[in-house]
Scaffold this motif. Structure first.
Motif, PDB file in Angstrom:
ATOM      1  N   ILE A 245       6.491  -0.165   0.045  1.00 32.86           N
ATOM      2  CA  ILE A 245       6.495  -0.600  -1.350  1.00 32.86           C
ATOM      3  C   ILE A 245       7.345   0.311  -2.232  1.00 32.86           C
ATOM      4  N   GLY A 246       7.191   1.622  -2.091  1.00 33.91           N
ATOM      5  CA  GLY A 246       7.989   2.568  -2.847  1.00 33.91           C
ATOM      6  C   GLY A 246       9.429   2.617  -2.367  1.00 33.91           C
ATOM      7  N   HIS A 247      10.247   3.400  -3.062  1.00 31.39           N
ATOM      8  CA  HIS A 247      11.643   3.544  -2.638  1.00 31.39           C
ATOM      9  C   HIS A 247      11.740   4.228  -1.277  1.00 31.39           C
TER      10      HIS A 247
ATOM     11  N   LYS B 283       0.489  -1.101 -10.403  1.00 28.79           N
ATOM     12  CA  LYS B 283       0.557  -0.280 -11.608  1.00 28.79           C
ATOM     13  C   LYS B 283       1.610   0.819 -11.469  1.00 28.79           C
ATOM     14  N   ILE B 284       1.664   1.440 -10.299  1.00 28.29           N
ATOM     15  CA  ILE B 284       2.597   2.545 -10.098  1.00 28.29           C
ATOM     16  C   ILE B 284       4.045   2.048 -10.122  1.00 28.29           C
ATOM     17  N   MET B 285       4.321   0.938  -9.468  1.00 25.01           N
ATOM     18  CA  MET B 285       5.687   0.416  -9.448  1.00 25.01           C
ATOM     19  C   MET B 285       6.113  -0.089 -10.828  1.00 25.01           C
ATOM     20  N   GLU B 286       5.170  -0.622 -11.594  1.00 22.21           N
ATOM     21  CA  GLU B 286       5.492  -1.049 -12.962  1.00 22.21           C
ATOM     22  C   GLU B 286       5.872   0.138 -13.833  1.00 22.21           C
ATOM     23  N   LEU B 287       5.138   1.238 -13.693  1.00 18.17           N
ATOM     24  CA  LEU B 287       5.483   2.447 -14.443  1.00 18.17           C
ATOM     25  C   LEU B 287       6.847   2.969 -14.017  1.00 18.17           C
ATOM     26  N   ALA B 288       7.114   2.939 -12.720  1.00 17.78           N
ATOM     27  CA  ALA B 288       8.402   3.421 -12.220  1.00 17.78           C
ATOM     28  C   ALA B 288       9.551   2.599 -12.786  1.00 17.78           C
ATOM     29  N   ALA B 289       9.364   1.290 -12.835  1.00 21.36           N
ATOM     30  CA  ALA B 289      10.408   0.424 -13.382  1.00 21.36           C
ATOM     31  C   ALA B 289      10.588   0.656 -14.879  1.00 21.36           C
ATOM     32  N   LYS B 290       9.484   0.835 -15.593  1.00 21.73           N
ATOM     33  CA  LYS B 290       9.526   1.021 -17.043  1.00 21.73           C
ATOM     34  C   LYS B 290      10.261   2.299 -17.421  1.00 21.73           C
TER      35      LYS B 290
ATOM     36  N   ILE C   6       7.217   9.660  -8.980  1.00 25.23           N
ATOM     37  CA  ILE C   6       5.765   9.603  -8.784  1.00 25.23           C
ATOM     38  C   ILE C   6       5.521   9.592  -7.280  1.00 25.23           C
ATOM     39  N   VAL C   7       4.570  10.398  -6.839  1.00 28.05           N
ATOM     40  CA  VAL C   7       4.266  10.476  -5.404  1.00 28.05           C
ATOM     41  C   VAL C   7       2.796  10.116  -5.187  1.00 28.05           C
ATOM     42  N   PRO C   8       2.492   8.827  -5.012  1.00 27.83           N
ATOM     43  CA  PRO C   8       1.112   8.445  -4.698  1.00 27.83           C
ATOM     44  C   PRO C   8       0.779   8.815  -3.258  1.00 27.83           C
ATOM     45  N   VAL C   9      -0.436   9.291  -3.042  1.00 32.28           N
ATOM     46  CA  VAL C   9      -0.911   9.649  -1.699  1.00 32.28           C
ATOM     47  C   VAL C   9      -2.001   8.654  -1.319  1.00 32.28           C
ATOM     48  N   HIS C  10      -1.797   7.935  -0.245  1.00 35.69           N
ATOM     49  CA  HIS C  10      -2.778   6.941   0.209  1.00 35.69           C
ATOM     50  C   HIS C  10      -3.852   7.663   1.029  1.00 35.69           C
ATOM     51  N   TYR C  11      -4.806   8.253   0.330  1.00 39.23           N
ATOM     52  CA  TYR C  11      -5.817   9.070   0.994  1.00 39.23           C
ATOM     53  C   TYR C  11      -6.673   8.210   1.925  1.00 39.23           C
TER      54      TYR C  11
END
Length: 373
Positions: free
Chosen positions: A174-176, A137-144, A123-128
Motif C-alpha cells: 500500500i505504501g510507496h 487515513k495514512i495514505m490520505e495524509l500522505a497525499a495531502k 510516515i512509517v506505520p508499523v503493522h504490529y
C-alpha cells in the motif's frame, strides 16, 4: 523447557542450500533469490521485491531511496523496534514519535496530522503483530501533505488490509515502500533476512543500484549496459544464495505454516478469554479492516506488577514469555531529542504487554494450563 520461539524446518532447507552450493554460485542475486522475489511479486502484488540481509537493511534502503537528509522529520510510533528509527537517524533525520491506539499497539492514525510540519518527509506505520494500521487515513495524509509512506511490515507477511473501497490488499503493497523480516522469530524465516518491497515504480532502478553497493551491476548482467561502475550511494544489502535457498523452502510451505499458526492463535484466544476477563487482562484486538496472520499472541496485563508475576510463574514452570518494546521516546539514546509529549498508550504497552510462546511445534496446552493455574 518451552522456549519463546523455536525455528521450524519444513524439510527441504538443507536440500536447497546444498543445491545452491553445488550450482557454483552462492553469492547474492542467483536462482533462489530470484525465485523468492518473484514469489512475493506474484502472490502479493508488489511491483518489485529485493531480498536483503535483514529488515533493518530494507528500511535503510528505503531511507536512502527517499533521500532522507539532515533536518528531515519522520513520523513513526514510539512502540516499535529500534531498527524502525535507526534507519532514518543514520541519514540525519529527526524522529517524531506518535502514540499508540488505546486498544492496540499500532500507531494512532488520528494523532499524526498535528505532528506534520514543513520538514516532515515520511510516515512509517508499523503493522504490529501483523495487524494492519488504518492505511486509508495514512495514505490520505500522505497525499495531502506530499509525504512518503514506508510500511514497516517486519511482522506482517501474509496479512491484509481492506480499505474503504472494499479492496483487500496485502500489507506492504500500500505504501510507496515496505520492509519485511525473515528473522528466526517471524512466521517465514531464513535465520536473518529481509526484503524491500517497492510499490512506487520510480524507485525500482535506483533501488537495484543501492542494493548492489551503488553500482549498476544488475543492469550489466541483464545486458542493459556494456560495463558497470559506481553510480550512486549504496551498500552490500543483498543476501547470499544460501539464505535465499533456506527461505525458498519456507515459502513453498507458507500455507501449511500459516494454517498451523492461526490454529494456535485461535486456541490461545478461546482458551484464555474467560480467564483474562476474570483477572483484568485484555486479549489482542483485530480491527474489521485487518486480517490476522498469527505472528504473535500477547496479553495486556493490568499493571507492570501483574506482568512481572505472570512472567515469573511461567518461568518457574520452564516456560519463557517475553515483553517488548521499551518506548523509543524514553530510550537512553533518544530521550533528550524527544519533544517532551506524553505518549500514555505507548507507556501502557511498554509496561503491560506480554508475548506468549508461539511456534509451529509448541505444546500449547501446557502453556495455557500454567497461565490459568
Amino acid at each position: 523447557m518451552i522456549p519463546f520461539n523455536k525455528p521450524y524446518l519444513t524439510g527441504k532447507e538443507t536440500y536447497y542450500i546444498e543445491d545452491a552450493v553445488r550450482s557454483g554460485k552462492i553469492s547474492g542475486n542467483g536462482k533462489y533469490t530470484q525465485k523468492c522475489q518473484k514469489f512475493f511479486e506474484d502472490l502479493y502484488g508488489f511491483s518489485k521485491c529485493l531480498l536483503t540481509t535483514s529488515c533493518t537493511d530494507a528500511l535503510e534502503m528505503a531511507a536512502i531511496l527517499i533521500n532522507i537528509k539532515e533536518g528531515d522529520e519522520v513520523i513513526m510510533p514510539s512502540y516499535t523496534f529500534v531498527s524502525t528509527a535507526n534507519a532514518f537517524v543514520l541519514r540525519g533525520a529527526k524522529i517524531v514519535f506518535a502514540d499508540s491506539r488505546p486498544e492496540h499497539p499500532n500507531i494512532n492514525e488520528d494523532t499524526i496530522e498535528p505532528l506534520i510540519t514543513s520538514k516532515t518527509k515520511a510516515i512509517v506505520p508499523v503493522h504490529y503483530a501483523g495487524v494492519a494500521c488504518n492505511m486509508d487515513k495514512i495514505m490520505e495524509l500522505a497525499a495531502k501533505y506530499n509525504l512518503y509512506v514506508i510500511e514497516d511490515a517486519a511482522q506482517a507477511i501474509d496479512s491484509f488490509y481492506t480499505g474503504r473501497d472494499g479492496v483487500k490488499r496485502a500489507l506492504g503493497s500500500i505504501g510507496h515502500l515496505a520492509a519485511f523480516s525473515f528473522h528466526e522469530t517471524k512466521n517465514i524465516i531464513s535465520g536473518e533476512g529481509g526484503m524491500l518491497a517497492i510499490n512506487d515504480r520510480q524507485f525500482i532502478d535506483r533501488a537495484e543500484i543501492i542494493w548492489e553497493k551503488g553500482t549498476n551491476r544488475s543492469a550489466f548482467f541483464r545486458g542493459e549496459v556494456n560495463k558497470y561502475g559506481w553510480v550512486d550511494v549504496g551498500s552490500s544489502f543483498l543476501p547470499s544464495e544460501i539464505i535465499a535457498a533456506f527461505l525458498w523452502a519456507q515459502l513453498e510451505n507458507i500455507e501449511d505454516i500459516q494454517s498451523r499458526r492461526k490454529q494456535l492463535w485461535d486456541t490461545y484466544f478461546t482458551s484464555l478469554a474467560g480467564w483474562a476477563a476474570e483477572n483484568g487482562l485484555a486479549l489482542p484486538v483485530i480491527p474489521e479492516y485487518a486480517t490476522n496472520n498469527a505472528h504473535m499472541f500477547y496479553l495486556i496485563c493490568s499493571s507492570l506488577g501483574q506482568r512481572s508475576r505472570l512472567i515469573t510463574k511461567l518461568k518457574e514452570a520452564d516456560i519463557l514469555a517475553v515483553f517488548h518494546y521499551i518506548s523509543l521516546h524514553k530510550s537512553d539514546f533518544y530521550n533528550n531529542s524527544h519533544d517532551g509529549r506524553e505518549l500514555p498508550y505507548t507507556e501502557k504497552f511498554t509496561d503491560c504487554l506480554l508475548r506468549l510462546p508461539m511456534y509451529y511445534e509448541i505444546h500449547i496446552d501446557r502453556v495455557i494450563k500454567q497461565i490459568m493455574r
